[in-house]
Design a protein around this motif. Structure first.
Motif, PDB file in Angstrom:
ATOM      1  N   GLY A  26       0.554  -1.254  -0.093  1.00 38.95           N
ATOM      2  CA  GLY A  26      -0.147   0.152  -0.159  1.00 38.95           C
ATOM      3  C   GLY A  26       0.837   1.455   0.164  1.00 38.95           C
ATOM      4  N   TRP A  27       2.135   1.461   0.014  1.00 38.86           N
ATOM      5  CA  TRP A  27       3.034   2.304  -0.088  1.00 38.86           C
ATOM      6  C   TRP A  27       2.975   2.764  -1.549  1.00 38.86           C
ATOM      7  CZ3 TRP A  27       7.912   3.672   2.999  1.00 38.86           C
ATOM      8  CH2 TRP A  27       7.892   3.549   4.198  1.00 38.86           C
ATOM      9  N   ASN A  28       3.288   4.341  -1.578  1.00 40.35           N
ATOM     10  CA  ASN A  28       3.400   4.942  -2.897  1.00 40.35           C
ATOM     11  C   ASN A  28       4.853   4.449  -3.168  1.00 40.35           C
ATOM     12  OD1 ASN A  28       0.842   6.093  -3.103  1.00 40.35           O
ATOM     13  ND2 ASN A  28       1.677   7.765  -1.908  1.00 40.35           N
ATOM     14  N   VAL A  29       5.265   3.974  -4.570  1.00 40.65           N
ATOM     15  CA  VAL A  29       6.550   3.722  -4.846  1.00 40.65           C
ATOM     16  C   VAL A  29       6.908   4.310  -6.138  1.00 40.65           C
ATOM     17  CG1 VAL A  29       8.006   1.699  -5.632  1.00 40.65           C
ATOM     18  CG2 VAL A  29       6.077   1.353  -4.117  1.00 40.65           C
ATOM     19  N   SER A  30       8.206   5.063  -5.770  1.00 38.64           N
ATOM     20  CA  SER A  30       8.860   5.753  -6.979  1.00 38.64           C
ATOM     21  C   SER A  30      10.011   4.643  -7.451  1.00 38.64           C
ATOM     22  CB  SER A  30       9.340   6.919  -6.718  1.00 38.64           C
ATOM     23  OG  SER A  30      10.221   7.434  -7.802  1.00 38.64           O
ATOM     24  N   ALA A  31      10.043   3.772  -8.537  1.00 38.57           N
ATOM     25  CA  ALA A  31      10.643   2.952  -8.887  1.00 38.57           C
ATOM     26  C   ALA A  31      11.796   3.667  -9.930  1.00 38.57           C
ATOM     27  CB  ALA A  31      10.310   1.630  -9.599  1.00 38.57           C
ATOM     28  N   THR A  32      12.756   3.641  -9.848  1.00 38.82           N
ATOM     29  CA  THR A  32      13.930   4.483 -10.410  1.00 38.82           C
ATOM     30  C   THR A  32      14.903   3.698 -11.055  1.00 38.82           C
ATOM     31  OG1 THR A  32      15.604   5.402  -9.142  1.00 38.82           O
ATOM     32  CG2 THR A  32      13.446   6.680  -9.226  1.00 38.82           C
ATOM     33  N   MET A  33      15.078   3.913 -12.260  1.00 42.50           N
ATOM     34  CA  MET A  33      16.295   3.015 -13.021  1.00 42.50           C
ATOM     35  C   MET A  33      16.821   4.003 -14.126  1.00 42.50           C
ATOM     36  SD  MET A  33      13.559   0.817 -14.556  1.00 42.50           S
ATOM     37  CE  MET A  33      12.521   0.428 -12.837  1.00 42.50           C
ATOM     38  N   ARG A  34      18.032   3.709 -14.897  1.00 39.30           N
ATOM     39  CA  ARG A  34      18.467   4.341 -15.771  1.00 39.30           C
ATOM     40  C   ARG A  34      17.660   4.276 -17.110  1.00 39.30           C
ATOM     41  NH1 ARG A  34      24.703   2.479 -16.279  1.00 39.30           N
ATOM     42  NH2 ARG A  34      23.488   0.487 -15.969  1.00 39.30           N
ATOM     43  N   THR A  35      17.098   2.955 -17.311  1.00 39.18           N
ATOM     44  CA  THR A  35      16.300   2.730 -18.619  1.00 39.18           C
ATOM     45  C   THR A  35      14.921   2.343 -18.248  1.00 39.18           C
ATOM     46  OG1 THR A  35      18.281   1.866 -19.750  1.00 39.18           O
ATOM     47  CG2 THR A  35      16.143   1.543 -20.771  1.00 39.18           C
ATOM     48  N   THR A  36      13.960   3.144 -18.530  1.00 32.96           N
ATOM     49  CA  THR A  36      12.584   3.053 -17.863  1.00 32.96           C
ATOM     50  C   THR A  36      12.035   2.104 -18.730  1.00 32.96           C
ATOM     51  OG1 THR A  36      11.979   4.879 -19.215  1.00 32.96           O
ATOM     52  CG2 THR A  36      12.480   5.615 -16.846  1.00 32.96           C
ATOM     53  N   LEU A  48       2.439   2.904  -8.118  1.00 37.73           N
ATOM     54  CA  LEU A  48       4.002   2.787  -8.605  1.00 37.73           C
ATOM     55  C   LEU A  48       4.006   3.500  -9.738  1.00 37.73           C
ATOM     56  CD1 LEU A  48       6.084  -0.333  -8.138  1.00 37.73           C
ATOM     57  CD2 LEU A  48       6.133   1.270 -10.138  1.00 37.73           C
ATOM     58  N   LYS A  49       5.059   4.490  -9.803  1.00 36.50           N
ATOM     59  CA  LYS A  49       5.369   5.176 -10.987  1.00 36.50           C
ATOM     60  C   LYS A  49       7.022   4.862 -11.144  1.00 36.50           C
ATOM     61  CE  LYS A  49       1.982   8.829 -10.788  1.00 36.50           C
ATOM     62  NZ  LYS A  49       1.391   8.298 -11.869  1.00 36.50           N
ATOM     63  N   VAL A  50       7.454   4.911 -12.505  1.00 38.65           N
ATOM     64  CA  VAL A  50       8.701   4.485 -13.014  1.00 38.65           C
ATOM     65  C   VAL A  50       9.271   5.903 -13.374  1.00 38.65           C
ATOM     66  CG1 VAL A  50      10.119   3.291 -14.570  1.00 38.65           C
ATOM     67  CG2 VAL A  50       8.200   2.165 -13.597  1.00 38.65           C
ATOM     68  N   PHE A  51      10.467   6.109 -12.888  1.00 37.90           N
ATOM     69  CA  PHE A  51      11.147   7.470 -13.440  1.00 37.90           C
ATOM     70  C   PHE A  51      12.402   7.214 -13.771  1.00 37.90           C
ATOM     71  CE2 PHE A  51       7.985   8.986 -10.041  1.00 37.90           C
ATOM     72  CZ  PHE A  51       7.110   9.581 -11.208  1.00 37.90           C
ATOM     73  N   ALA A  52      13.030   7.837 -14.630  1.00 37.21           N
ATOM     74  CA  ALA A  52      14.600   7.655 -15.130  1.00 37.21           C
ATOM     75  C   ALA A  52      15.324   8.314 -14.143  1.00 37.21           C
ATOM     76  CB  ALA A  52      14.732   8.453 -16.374  1.00 37.21           C
ATOM     77  N   LEU A  53      16.409   7.660 -13.576  1.00 36.60           N
ATOM     78  CA  LEU A  53      17.432   8.171 -12.735  1.00 36.60           C
ATOM     79  C   LEU A  53      18.792   7.482 -12.723  1.00 36.60           C
ATOM     80  CD1 LEU A  53      16.861   8.945  -8.853  1.00 36.60           C
ATOM     81  CD2 LEU A  53      19.020   7.903  -9.756  1.00 36.60           C
ATOM     82  N   ASP A  54      19.831   8.349 -13.161  1.00 35.72           N
ATOM     83  CA  ASP A  54      21.086   7.815 -13.336  1.00 35.72           C
ATOM     84  C   ASP A  54      21.592   8.587 -12.005  1.00 35.72           C
ATOM     85  OD1 ASP A  54      23.761   7.280 -13.691  1.00 35.72           O
ATOM     86  OD2 ASP A  54      23.661   7.750 -15.943  1.00 35.72           O
ATOM     87  N   VAL A  55      22.458   7.626 -11.145  1.00 32.83           N
ATOM     88  CA  VAL A  55      23.154   7.940 -10.081  1.00 32.83           C
ATOM     89  C   VAL A  55      24.338   8.869 -10.204  1.00 32.83           C
ATOM     90  CG1 VAL A  55      22.122   5.760  -8.617  1.00 32.83           C
ATOM     91  CG2 VAL A  55      24.322   6.066  -9.595  1.00 32.83           C
ATOM     92  N   MET A  56      24.783   8.710 -11.314  1.00 32.62           N
ATOM     93  CA  MET A  56      25.999   9.652 -11.594  1.00 32.62           C
ATOM     94  C   MET A  56      25.581  10.882 -12.074  1.00 32.62           C
ATOM     95  SD  MET A  56      28.461   8.101 -10.029  1.00 32.62           S
ATOM     96  CE  MET A  56      29.661   9.495 -10.597  1.00 32.62           C
ATOM     97  N   ASP A  57      24.339  11.195 -12.514  1.00 36.38           N
ATOM     98  CA  ASP A  57      23.745  12.625 -13.223  1.00 36.38           C
ATOM     99  C   ASP A  57      22.844  13.373 -12.314  1.00 36.38           C
ATOM    100  OD1 ASP A  57      22.608  14.406 -14.812  1.00 36.38           O
ATOM    101  OD2 ASP A  57      22.170  13.069 -16.412  1.00 36.38           O
ATOM    102  N   GLU A  58      23.529  14.372 -11.569  1.00 34.08           N
ATOM    103  CA  GLU A  58      22.754  14.959 -10.449  1.00 34.08           C
ATOM    104  C   GLU A  58      21.396  15.659 -11.266  1.00 34.08           C
ATOM    105  OE1 GLU A  58      23.442  19.204  -7.537  1.00 34.08           O
ATOM    106  OE2 GLU A  58      25.177  17.603  -8.422  1.00 34.08           O
TER     107      GLU A  58
END
Length: 271
Positions: A26-36, A48-58
């Motif tokens: 039942g939590w809201n989830v932001s599932a992040t990854m480099r390639t959505t 749940l929503k999917v977002f692009a995130l690269d840990v080396m890109d501020e």
């Protein structure tokens, strides 16, 4: 009001399983990854929503955090989970490989943590959960560079918790042993003929431990436990042999523990 967790490295393995577990709870989830595109299967969950995130890109990190807050109103927990495994003979490793190991496992975690802290400080609450490893407190053959990143992460978070406590921000490290996920198949194994007599057999012995290892669901459940633990407990060992090995490392003299590790990992190696 449902709580929200942002997870890095959520396309596979522990990150994906944790995203599913929290969404089903039942939590809201932001599932992040480099390639959505890799997260399409997660979109069946309405919370749940999917977002692009690269840990080396501020910029990428800031955009993912802003998008999560826009979608769910807030972030309560950051789960730093993205990781990379470099294993083998240190002498044979390239500077590029070593840099990638530290970029992903140490500097990437620092980057995401630093960007989310203003949000946590402003609301005077928050939690940072990290996938470290039992390898952040003990060591095995061939994992010298990998271990160095996990030891760095353990030290970083153990120290960071002091300065964040004033803002009611908690820090928690999840320390898995061998876990059966896609990780063992994605390990970057490095060797050279000068080390092959040792590395090939030792690596095989290490991979054999995954055959009877628990699956990633046990880690997802441990993350859930940590996320709902309102204490300032720092460490949560998990996995079949993880808690036992950490206890043995605490209990035994280092020379005894080293011999115990050698007897298992170096089986079949002839000098």
């Amino acid at each position: 009001m449902s709580k929200t967790i942002l997870i890095t490295g959520a396309s596979t393995g522990i990150g994906k399983l944790t995203a599913i577990y929290f969404a089903e709870k039942g939590w809201n989830v932001s599932a992040t990854m480099r390639t959505t595109e890799k997260g399409r299967g997660l979109l069946k969950y309405s919370n749940l929503k999917v977002f692009a995130l690269d840990v080396m890109d501020e910029t990428s990190i800031s955009q993912a955090i802003d998008a999560t807050i826009s979608a769910f109103g807030t972030i309560d927990v950051l789960f730093n989970n993205a990781g990379y495994g470099l294993v083998g003979a240190f002498e044979a490793m390239s500077q590029v490989q070593i840099k990638k190991q530290f970029d992903t496992n140490v500097f990437g975690v620092m980057n995401v943590t630093k960007v989310i802290l203003p949000h946590f400080r402003a609301k005077k609450s928050g939690m940072i959960i990290n996938t470290t490893s039992m390898g952040g407190l003990i060591t095995f053959p061939l994992y010298s560079v990998y271990h160095s990143t996990k030891w760095a992460l353990e030290g970083f978070m153990e120290s960071l918790q002091f300065e964040l406590k004033q803002f009611n921000i908690k820090v928690k490290n999840i320390e898995p042993g061998a876990i059966k996920t896609e990780f063992e198949n994605a390990i970057d194994f490095v060797s050279t003929k000068d080390y092959d007599n040792y590395t090939i057999q030792a690596h095989k012995n290490m991979l054999d431990t995954y055959k009877t290892a628990p699956t990633g669901e046990v880690v997802a459940k441990k993350v859930w436990q940590a996320a709902n633990d309102n204490t300032y407990r720092l460490r949560y060992a998990v996995g079949g042999q993880g808690p036992i090995l950490l206890f043995m490392r605490w209990l035994l003299p280092l020379s005894w523990f080293t011999k115990m590790v050698s007897s298992q990992v170096e089986k079949g190696i002839k000098y």
